[in-house]
Write a protein that holds these residues in place. Structure first.
Motif, PDB file in Angstrom:
ATOM      1  N   LYS A 125      12.890  54.586  34.745  1.00 18.80           N
ATOM      2  CA  LYS A 125      11.671  55.251  34.748  1.00 18.80           C
ATOM      3  C   LYS A 125      11.326  55.653  33.330  1.00 18.80           C
ATOM      4  N   VAL A 180       9.904  58.584  30.870  1.00 15.19           N
ATOM      5  CA  VAL A 180       9.409  60.080  30.790  1.00 15.19           C
ATOM      6  C   VAL A 180       8.939  60.652  29.379  1.00 15.19           C
ATOM      7  N   THR A 181       8.410  61.746  29.510  1.00 19.15           N
ATOM      8  CA  THR A 181       8.018  62.360  28.210  1.00 19.15           C
ATOM      9  C   THR A 181       9.097  63.181  27.965  1.00 19.15           C
TER      10      THR A 181
END
Length: 412
Positions: free
Chosen positions: A2, A4-5
């Motif tokens: 995934k 993500v920030t």
């Protein structure tokens, strides 16, 4: 997997230990670019085991109809050799950026393809380089191709001075022309010092006609990188310049008079006289050169008794190396070669600091014939320079419709 920030601190921690780390992929650079109209994302790539395996700083601003072009300066910090992971990461990044209105993503990874000597001869190569290029193509990136000059954003070729030896040994490995230019400049009073106040005004005066960046860019860069940014200035010590010019002129005048008397000597044969005549002609040229230098030096001493700054350079230290960001010289005094002395003093300084290398910046990747390209390279390649060739620039389209519309519009 995934996307993500990341916080700037998280991003910097990851980047500091990555093998492709570079000063562009840092929060300092991101903070700098926000001052000039760019927005930034710090994105992380997280594996299925919840491990951070990649990260990148994305720069962007609106390009067309509220759509954006993303740029990861010097590439995504990631293992490009694992095709499965690269394809999956690319797919996830496309999804995330596509939903945010991005048209394309451009990268230029900080991955060496070849290492060459100053003549362009390959000394070493990355045996994974072609694999990485093929993997990026398989993941959907288009290869922008090899260019002898510069890519859209960053140079594909850079010159490095390796600093693992003492300065005298390094100096003796410079090309003869480079050594002579450094010695001559030093003899005629060129001195280099660090600017403790880090005032960029004088340097910018030398580069303002050749750089696309405003003065504020370099001021902000100094502020964001703090103690890692260093400013060097070259000045003519006009007193030394005048003294040494007079010595050189008087010594050559004495030599010229000796040669003139030898020409009048009837006891030497024709071949000897011809040889002396040739030396006399060369001496005449030198004498004229030294005379002009003495006149210039005397005038400068009257006008600038405390000296005059004629060149400068800005560097950033990162990851045990120093990088020349920009340098320039006063056009009136470029024949004094202050830029050569600046580089030499940097080499001395950074050797004492035990840095690994001095990056002289981008060069033109053309070595086969004498052209304007490799003539321009001389100021960087004469320092026993090692050349790094990077793999180049890649782009992936995230929204074909808007991207093609944008391209068609910008061609008009």
């Amino acid at each position: 997997m995934k996307i993500v920030t990341l916080t700037p601190a998280q991003f910097d921690r990851f980047g500091a230990n990555h093998r492709y780390r570079n000063y562009f992929q840092t929060s300092s650079y991101g903070s700098l670019m926000t001052k000039f109209g760019y927005n930034i994302h710090y994105l992380g790539i997280v594996s299925d085991t919840n491990k951070l395996i990649g990260a990148t700083l994305i720069l962007y601003r609106n390009a067309f109809m509220n759509h954006k072009i993303a740029y990861a300066p010097r590439g995504i910090l990631f293992n490009y050799e694992n095709l499965d992971n690269l394809e999956e990461a690319t797919k996830k990044i496309k999804q995330v950026l596509g939903k945010q209105g991005f048209m394309s993503l451009r990268i230029d990874p900080y991955i060496p393809l070849t290492i060459r000597d100053s003549q362009g001869t390959i000394m070493n190569f990355n045996n994974q380089g072609n694999r990485i290029i093929d993997n990026l193509k398989s993941a959907g990136f288009s290869y922008k191709g090899k260019n002898v000059s510069f890519e859209n954003e960053k140079p594909r070729w850079e010159g490095l001075v390796i600093l693992g030896e003492d300065p005298e040994t390094l100096f003796n490995k410079f090309e003869k022309r480079t050594r002579n230019k450094v010695r001559r400049a030093l003899n005629f009073g060129i001195e280099v010092t660090k600017e403790s106040t880090k005032n960029i005004d004088k340097l910018y005066a030398f580069i303002k006609n050749t750089t696309k960046k405003p003065k504020e860019y370099y001021e902000q860069l100094i502020e964001k990188y703090g103690d890692k940014a260093e400013l060097f200035y070259a000045r003519i010590n006009t007193e030394v310049y005048t003294l040494n010019s007079r010595k050189a002129y008087e010594a050559e005048l004495e030599n010229n008079n000796i040669l003139a008397n030898m020409i009048q000597d009837q006891s030497i044969d024709f071949k000897q006289k011809e040889n002396v005549l040739n030396k006399k002609m060369e001496s005449d040229k030198l004498l004229d050169t030294y005379k002009q230098a003495l006149v210039q030096a005397t005038n400068l001493l009257k006008k600038y008794p405390s000296g005059i700054i004629i060149g400068g350079a800005l560097t950033i230290k990162y990851d045990n190396a120093a990088f020349i960001i920009v340098d320039g010289v006063h056009p009136k005094y470029k024949s004094q070669n202050p830029d050569y002395v600046i580089k030499w003093k940097m080499i001395e300084e950074y050797t004492k600091e035990n840095l690994k290398y001095l990056n002289l910046g981008g060069i033109i990747g053309e070595f086969e014939k004498q052209t304007e390209h490799n003539i321009a390279n001389e100021k960087k390649l004469g320092f026993n320079t090692t050349i790094t060739e990077y793999i180049g620039e890649f782009e992936i389209i995230l929204n074909n419709f808007t991207y093609n519309l944008y391209k068609g519009f910008t061609k008009k």
